[in-house]
Scaffold this active site. Structure first.
Site, PDB file in Angstrom:
ATOM      1  N   VAL A 261       7.870  26.966 -11.842  1.00  0.00           N
ATOM      2  CA  VAL A 261       9.358  26.142 -12.423  1.00  0.00           C
ATOM      3  C   VAL A 261      10.304  25.960 -11.231  1.00  0.00           C
ATOM      4  O   VAL A 261      11.274  26.185 -11.381  1.00  0.00           O
ATOM      5  CB  VAL A 261       9.725  26.960 -13.643  1.00  0.00           C
ATOM      6  N   HIS A 262      10.028  25.130 -10.209  1.00  0.00           N
ATOM      7  CA  HIS A 262      10.290  24.933  -9.067  1.00  0.00           C
ATOM      8  C   HIS A 262      11.906  25.087  -9.356  1.00  0.00           C
ATOM      9  O   HIS A 262      12.528  25.889  -8.765  1.00  0.00           O
ATOM     10  CB  HIS A 262       9.897  23.746  -8.130  1.00  0.00           C
ATOM     11  N   ASP A 263      12.533  24.107  -9.898  1.00  0.00           N
ATOM     12  CA  ASP A 263      14.095  23.833  -9.575  1.00  0.00           C
ATOM     13  C   ASP A 263      14.763  25.046 -10.315  1.00  0.00           C
ATOM     14  O   ASP A 263      15.857  25.444  -9.932  1.00  0.00           O
ATOM     15  CB  ASP A 263      14.687  22.499 -10.269  1.00  0.00           C
TER      16      ASP A 263
END
Length: 335
Positions: free
Chosen positions: A263-265
């Protein structure tokens, strides 16, 4: 007589320090929603005690600008935070041909949930001018900029008025890759590949920089248990996040053979809220903007072999369960 006075002054000073420490961080979120961007926005908007979101500025990246601007307004509407202005910014990179990531985020920039035109429109004006005006008039080193997409907006603002760097406390970037390898080429991460020239401008500005690259985001993975944990929050926001993530993570799970998806950001917002969940080291970073197979690569000198001064804090470790515990707790604050 003097002793009680000194004790009183000491207590007042301590209270002032406590108040200062408790003051929320002044924050601008620059973003290209994008599935994981929406999760990041939810996490930030659910944390008003720690983060005073001055504005959300949008940029072309995961999808075209008109869709990233709409999706940012959708996230704001879903979170019940329509007090936060949304400004649309750059519709293309500084130099390179635009690229998008519809194969990951879908043609609308969001998979797994229906989208619609939000009720509240964009704020008047342009994101780049907003950055110039806000950072230019800010107290020195007072505003944090969370960069969740290509760095085009901030780069354009710095090119227009380099002195606005003085208003920046820290720029926290989701982007780059070193140990992990890239996700758009073998060595480049999407946000840097989408506009490496903008990343070079920001890097050269001398602003304090923290990078959360794929090295750490690929360690903060979903699992069936973590998705169930989010679903158990059992409100509209948590259901949206679960639906978005279930559709979004399929691409990376299939590509990398991982048991879950990143869930990178949202890692950037988690870092701002609970930096103790993360660790890394200060290193020298450069960005490759030469045409060829290394275009967009972040050259992270982890071991200091170049003997160049450190210019970024590079985060490479994170507490995955701590991240999902934080996300669950904050989603519970929304409707």
């Amino acid at each position: 007589m003097l002793k009680p006075l000194l004790q009183g002054l000491t207590l007042m000073a301590a209270a002032a320090v406590t108040s200062l420490q408790a003051a929320p961080r002044e924050l601008i979120i620059d973003t290209d929603p994008g599935a994981d961007d929406v999760v990041a926005l939810f996490l930030a908007m659910a944390s008003p005690d720690e983060l005073n979101i001055r504005a959300i500025t949008t940029v072309a990246g995961n999808v075209r600008l008109e869709k990233t601007a709409r999706n940012a307004r959708l996230a704001r509407e879903w979170a019940g935070r329509e007090d936060i202005p949304v400004y649309a910014g750059a519709g293309r990179p500084l130099v390179r041909t635009p690229i998008y990531a519809a194969e990951v985020h879908g043609e609308e920039g969001l998979t797994g949930v229906p989208v619609h035109e939000p009720k509240k429109p964009l704020a008047d004006g342009n994101a780049v001018q907003y950055l110039v005006d806000t950072l230019g008039s800010a107290a020195p080193h007072s505003i944090t900029v969370a960069m969740l997409g290509p760095q085009t907006n901030l780069a354009l603002a710095l090119i227009q008025r380099p002195e606005i760097a003085q208003g920046i406390k820290e720029v926290v970037v989701m982007g780059g890759a070193h140990f992990n390898g890239g996700n758009i080429t073998p060595v480049a991460e999407f946000n840097l590949y989408a506009d490496p020239h903008a990343a070079e401008v920001v890097l050269a500005s001398g602003v304090p920089l923290t990078y959360l690259p794929l090295d750490v985001t690929h360690k903060l993975l979903t699992s069936d248990a973590r998705l169930a944990q989010l679903a158990a929050v059992n409100n509209h926001a948590s259901q949206l996040v679960v639906d978005i993530l279930k559709a979004y993570i399929k691409h990376d799970m299939d590509l990398y053979g991982m048991p879950g998806g990143p869930v990178h950001d949202a890692s950037v917002i988690a870092y701002l809220l609970k930096p103790e969940l993360f660790s890394g080291r200060r290193i020298h970073l450069s960005v490759d903007s030469r045409e060829g197979p290394t275009f967009g690569q972040t050259v992270a000198d982890w071991y200091g072999v170049l003997k160049q001064p450190a210019n970024v804090l590079w985060i490479n470790q994170g507490d995955a369960q701590g991240f999902f515990d934080l996300l669950s707790a904050r989603l519970a604050r929304l409707q």
